[in-house]
Enzyme design. Structure first.
Site: not given
Ligand code: PGA
Length: 255
Positions: A97, A167
């Protein structure tokens, strides 16, 4: 499409108490049991895993972890191995992540963790995403390099246990998600890289998830117009009401 969509909740360092964690896990179970073409995964902080496991007893409901060590076992204070996670019923593990990458986790480390996860028989959710989205598309080269290096050592034989969570870092914890057009374009790009890395057949079947400010109001649109195979959800995943709405709205889409 005719496969299930995956909605993964990454609780991060939330909620603040075990009692609240129990409530969220229970509330998701009630809705997960009725899902038809959607799979729900929750990734609590490590210490909440056993209490979540006790409540993840419905169909379409799976236990995940936010991280793992690539090391098998031994004297490594503070680390958690794939065997420990597996013994508690974990089936999905987030690898790399961006918040972990920001703490110094490299592509090579992400690849090692993902390999450890799939060889242990669990599913690796490999996270990638650019910090800056330039209009000229230079970010695509960086994305390609990041995916390639984060998947080093993963052969096509493991492709069925890998998903890629795209992401964009600038859209995480932001006021709005990436636009659905951009999500569509970039997720296609990610699929193409997967096809190059794992072969056309296996690569195109790797689920590509979107993450970054997905919530109950935009989930269905992101999945249907952005044409992703699912979502990785931060904030809205610890808001049980919002998370179950996301599950329902995505499940209501044509399968
Ligand atoms: P968020 O986070 O939905 O709060 O933007 C997504 C993530 O970090 O996986």
């Amino acid at each position: 499409m005719n496969h299930s969509r995956l909605i993964i909740g990454n609780w991060k360092m939330n909620p603040a108490s075990a009692e609240e964690a129990k409530k969220i896990a229970t509330k998701v179970r009630t809705v997960a049991a009725r899902l038809k073409h959607t799979e729900a995964v929750v990734c609590p902080p490590f210490v909440y895993i056993p209490l979540a496991a006790a409540r993840i007893t419905a169909a379409h409901y799976y236990l995940g972890a936010q991280s793992v060590s690539a090391i098998e076992g031994g004297s490594h204070t503070g680390l958690v191995s794939t065997s420990i996670l597996k013994s508690l019923g974990v089936t999905y593990v987030i690898c790399g992540h961006s918040e972990e990458r920001a703490r110094g986790v490299s592509d090579a480390e992400v690849a090692a963790r993902a390999l450890a996860v799939v060889t242990a028989g669990m599913n690796a959710v490999v996270c990638v995403g650019e910090a800056v989205h330039d209009a000229e598309g230079a970010y695509l080269d960086g994305l390609k390099k990041q995916i390639t290096e984060s998947c080093t050592g993963l052969s096509a034989a493991y492709a069925s246990r890998i998903s890629i969570a795209y992401e964009p870092i600038w859209a995480i914890g932001a006021a709005a998600a990436m636009s659905t057009d951009q999500i569509y374009e970039t997720s296609l790009f990610v699929k193409k890289i997967c096809a190059d890395l794992f072969g056309q057949e296996a690569g195109m079947r790797i689920p590509v998830l979107y993450g970054g400010s997905a919530n109950a109001s935009n989930a269905a649109e992101i999945v249907s117009i952005g044409k992703v195979d699912g979502l990785l959800v931060g904030r809205e995943s610890v808001n049980a009401t919002g998370f179950v709405e996301m599950l329902k709205s995505v499940d209501a889409l044509e399968s």
